[in-house]
Design a protein around this motif. Sequence first.
Motif, PDB file in Angstrom:
ATOM      1  N   UNK A   1      10.820   1.444  -0.739  1.00 14.09           N
ATOM      2  CA  UNK A   1      11.483   0.699   0.341  1.00 14.09           C
ATOM      3  C   UNK A   1      10.440  -0.157   1.049  1.00 14.09           C
ATOM      4  N   UNK A   2      10.901  -1.143   1.817  1.00 16.32           N
ATOM      5  CA  UNK A   2       9.958  -1.981   2.579  1.00 16.32           C
ATOM      6  C   UNK A   2      10.338  -1.975   4.057  1.00 16.32           C
TER       7      UNK A   2
ATOM      8  N   UNK B   1       0.844  -1.212   0.000  1.00 15.84           N
ATOM      9  CA  UNK B   1       0.000   0.000   0.000  1.00 15.84           C
ATOM     10  C   UNK B   1       0.873   1.254   0.000  1.00 15.84           C
ATOM     11  N   UNK B   2       1.926   1.228   0.818  1.00 16.41           N
ATOM     12  CA  UNK B   2       2.833   2.390   0.835  1.00 16.41           C
ATOM     13  C   UNK B   2       3.458   2.604  -0.535  1.00 16.41           C
ATOM     14  N   UNK B   3       3.784   1.497  -1.220  1.00 20.13           N
ATOM     15  CA  UNK B   3       4.415   1.621  -2.541  1.00 20.13           C
ATOM     16  C   UNK B   3       3.455   2.317  -3.514  1.00 20.13           C
ATOM     17  N   UNK B   4       2.178   1.938  -3.477  1.00 19.20           N
ATOM     18  CA  UNK B   4       1.204   2.566  -4.392  1.00 19.20           C
ATOM     19  C   UNK B   4       1.147   4.073  -4.142  1.00 19.20           C
TER      20      UNK B   4
ATOM     21  N   UNK C   1       8.856  -4.355  -7.806  1.00 21.98           N
ATOM     22  CA  UNK C   1       8.920  -4.124  -6.350  1.00 21.98           C
ATOM     23  C   UNK C   1       8.832  -5.486  -5.652  1.00 21.98           C
ATOM     24  N   UNK C   2       9.565  -5.631  -4.568  1.00 19.10           N
ATOM     25  CA  UNK C   2       9.529  -6.889  -3.808  1.00 19.10           C
ATOM     26  C   UNK C   2      10.164  -6.702  -2.443  1.00 19.10           C
ATOM     27  N   UNK C   3       9.882  -7.654  -1.543  1.00 18.90           N
ATOM     28  CA  UNK C   3      10.526  -7.630  -0.222  1.00 18.90           C
ATOM     29  C   UNK C   3      11.394  -8.864  -0.005  1.00 18.90           C
ATOM     30  N   UNK C   4      10.838 -10.050  -0.291  1.00 22.96           N
ATOM     31  CA  UNK C   4      11.573 -11.282   0.002  1.00 22.96           C
ATOM     32  C   UNK C   4      11.409 -12.290  -1.139  1.00 22.96           C
ATOM     33  N   UNK C   5      12.449 -13.104  -1.329  1.00 20.94           N
ATOM     34  CA  UNK C   5      12.359 -14.234  -2.255  1.00 20.94           C
ATOM     35  C   UNK C   5      12.346 -15.491  -1.384  1.00 20.94           C
ATOM     36  N   UNK C   6      11.250 -16.255  -1.443  1.00 22.65           N
ATOM     37  CA  UNK C   6      11.062 -17.355  -0.482  1.00 22.65           C
ATOM     38  C   UNK C   6      10.537 -18.627  -1.136  1.00 22.65           C
TER      39      UNK C   6
END
Length: 320
Positions: free
Chosen positions: A295-296, A219-222, A241-246
Motif C-alpha cells: 500500500x502507499x 522503502x516500506x514496500x521493500x 508497485x506504484x502510487x501515481x500515473x502522471x
Amino acid sequence: MKRILVTGALGQIGSELVPKLRDIYGDNNVIATDIKNEKQYWQTQSGPYESLDVSNGQALFNLSKKYQVDTIIHLAALLSATAEKKPLLAWNLNMGGLVNALETAKELKCQFFTPSSIGAFGPSTPKEKTPQVTIQRPTTMYGVSKVSGELLCDYYHLKFGVDTRGVRFPGLISYVAPPGGGTTDYAVEIFYEALLGMKYTCYIAKDTYMDMMYMPDALNAIIQLMEGDPDKLFHRNAYNVTAISVQPGDFEKAIKKFLPDFRLDYKIDPIRQAIAESWPNSIDPTVAKQEWGFSVSYDLDKLTQDMLERLQQKFRSNAS
Ligand code: NAD
C-alpha cells in the motif's frame, strides 16, 4: 532479515534505505557498501561502511561472510538513461553484479532482494493498467537487463531455493540523494528548480504519462515484502508497485498550489523521451496488494507538499 548487506548504498534508494534499516534492525546489523569511497559520510551515520565493487564476486562473498549476513539487498546498477548511453557497461554491471550477488546469497543461504523496474516493459506491453504477468519485450538495454534479472532471480529460487524477492519500481521521487541517471529524474529536478528559480524546463513531453512513487512508500514496500510470508509469494520476481500515473503538467499543477508563480516549459531530450514512450502509462499493483499487502501513503498532493517542505529545510540547513 537480521543482518543485511546493501550494495550500491550511496545511491538514491540506498541513501535512505540504510538509515531506515538501521533504525529497525540496529546500526551494526546493516552493512552499507558502494563502489564510491565515501567513508566519511557513512562514519557520521553510525554503522559499518565498506568499499565494494559488485563486479568482484569474491570480494562480495568475502564481505558477506565476514559480517555473517543473512540478507543481501542488491541495489548497484546502471539506470535507464545512462545505460542507453553505455549499453555494454550496463549489461556487464547489471547482470554481472546480480549474478555475483545471487551466487553469494546461494552459498551463504541469504534472503535476497533486488529491484526491477517499469523499464522491464516495452512498446508491445499493454500501456494502461499493465498487468503483473504480461508481454515483456523492452527495447532498452536497461529493460533487457531488468527482464533478464527477473528471470535470473526466478531461476535461483527455483533451482537453488534462494529466497529471492523483488519489485518493479516506477520512478522514485526523493529529496535526500539526487537520482542516478533515470528517465524519470525530471520528477525530482522539478521540485529543486521550482524552489530555486520558480521555473523548470522539462526534457519529457507534455502528454507523456509514467508511474511514480514517493521514497518513503518505496522503502516500506521493500521492508514489507522482505518480511512477508514466503508461502503467500507466488510472483516473487518482481511485483508491480506504484502510487501515481502522471504527466509533467500534473506536477506543475500540484506545485502551483504552493508556489503560484512556478512556470514549466519543455525542451525534449530524444533519448529519454523514446525510453519514456516505450514504457507503460500506468501499471497495476493488484498482485502486490494481494500477496503481501502493498500500500502507499503518498498521493501527488501529499508528496508535493512534503518534497517542498523537506527541500526548503535542506536548503536552509545547507546555507547555515
Ligand atoms: P543510483 O544510480 O542512485 O545508485 C546506484 C549506486 O550503485 C551508486 O551509488 C553507485 O555508486 C553504485 N555503483 C555503481 N557501480 C557499482 C559497482 N560496480 N559496484 C558497487 N556499486 C556500484 O540508483 P538507485 O536509484 O538507488 O537504484 C537502485 C536500484 O533500483 C537499481 O537496480 C535501479 O535499477 C532500481 N530502480 C530505481 C528506480 C529509481 O527511480 N531510483 C526505479 C526503478 C528501479
